[in-house]
Enzyme design. Structure first.
Site, PDB file in Angstrom:
ATOM      1  NE  ARG A   8       7.427  -4.114 -16.230  1.00 50.83           N
ATOM      2  CZ  ARG A   8       6.220  -3.200 -16.041  1.00 50.83           C
ATOM      3  NH1 ARG A   8       5.490  -3.181 -15.158  1.00 50.83           N
ATOM      4  NH2 ARG A   8       5.897  -2.368 -17.274  1.00 50.83           N
ATOM      5  CD  GLU A  56       5.485  -1.926   1.141  1.00 48.55           C
ATOM      6  OE1 GLU A  56       5.032  -1.635   2.450  1.00 48.55           O
ATOM      7  OE2 GLU A  56       5.009  -1.793   0.047  1.00 48.55           O
ATOM      8  CG  ASP A 115       7.097   5.356 -11.594  1.00 52.99           C
ATOM      9  OD1 ASP A 115       5.899   5.732 -12.353  1.00 52.99           O
ATOM     10  OD2 ASP A 115       7.012   4.149 -11.499  1.00 52.99           O
TER      11      ASP A 115
END
Length: 315
Positions: A8, A56, A115
């Site tokens: 990323r 989104e 997460d």
């Protein structure tokens, strides 16, 4: 110089470089720009950066609209949000419409760990590989992420770029030349070939180094483009070794495992075969390394699979 870093991070840096070289590049994000690293582009080019918030579907459709005006649109979010909430918009406005939209999904696979299972996107390759017109790429390190992002900016058509959160050990330096549709041999061996993608290239290299001390020689192939697949290299390396491992941080259904299996079946090639992948189950909350060990993705599991497949080969 080989640089360590998350894919990323390579993506974020590449976007800024593209912003300076191509005024048609625009970037969209859905409220997570700090984590996806698109914030760097937004700070440099605020007039070409669109923070769409937690919307989104709107982001994907807006990206498609911008693409229709000649822009090169990068729509970015955590993969679980980018794909999980927008399948209709992606299928119709991007894939079916053959829009020049690059979907960049970060925080993928079990590697995101803490997460939790709702964020551990393990079906994104299955989603995107099944869509006509869609190119699917997963870089293996920082440098490849930089080059893949730049390559996609010049490639017309829908694409999905699969990116990760963890920092990875570098594999390539700037002399490496990424090419869409081409795999690369990271390490040359003779006994077994491992076709790996993303972070599992790293685990496979660790396994290979350990096995080398036991006189087991392993070829590691980085399959960074999952669609279109480098079938020629897969076929040639399979025939050269006659024993195959596939390794990915994704569900065993629909990802690289299925892509390689389909290629071998298509060409009527039968060899001992083992897959390292998530076994069609949801995981739990824990660190990435802990989950890799528990759910069969760590270097230890790659080692076991290689030894098992070699036993089948010898038998």
């Amino acid at each position: 110089m080989i640089k360590d870093g998350a894919t990323r991070d390579g993506y974020g840096i590449a976007l800024v470089e593209l912003g300076h070289s191509d005024s048609n590049v625009v970037v969209l994000d859905s409220g997570v720009s700090d984590s996806t690293r698109t914030i760097k582009f937004g700070q440099e080019f605020p007039e070409r950066f669109f923070n769409m918030g937690i919307s989104e579907g709107d982001m994907v459709c807006t990206a498609a609209g911008l693409a229709r005006t000649g822009k090169v649109a990068f729509a970015t979010s955590f993969s679980c949000f980018l794909l999980g909430r927008t399948m209709d918009q992606i299928l119709v406005s991007v894939a079916y419409s053959n829009s020049n939209v690059k979907l960049a999904g970060t925080h993928t696979g079990l590697a995101v760990g803490e997460d939790g299972p709702s964020a551990q996107m393990i079906v994104d390759l299955a989603y995107t590989r099944a869509m006509p017109n869609m190119t699917v790429i997963q870089p293996a390190d920082f440098e490849e992420a930089v080059q893949a992002t730049k390559a996609l900016s010049k490639h017309f058509g829908p694409a999905y770029l699969r990116l990760g959160r963890p920092k990875l050990k570098g594999i390539y330096d700037s002399s490496y030349k990424f090419e869409i549709g081409k795999a690369s041999i990271v390490k040359q061996g003779s006994d077994v070939v491992v076709f790996a993608t993303g972070g599992l290239v790293q685990e496979s290299l660790i396994a290979s180094d350990i096995l080398q001390k036991e006189s087991i020689s392993t070829t590691i192939v980085n399959i960074s483009t999952l669609k279109p697949l480098d079938e020629t290299l897969i076929i040639n390396e399979t025939k050269r070794h006659n024993a195959v491992i596939v390794a990915e941080d994704h569900n065993v259904i629909g990802g690289l495992n299925d892509a390689v299996c389909r290629t071998l079946i298509k060409h009527q090639i039968s060899v001992p075969f083992k897959s390292i992948a998530v076994r069609d189950q949801f995981a739990e909350t824990g660190s990435g390394p802990e989950l890799y060990e528990k759910y069969g993705l760590s270097a230890n599991h790659v080692i076991k699979a290689i030894k098992d497949v070699l036993t089948l080969k010898k038998g």
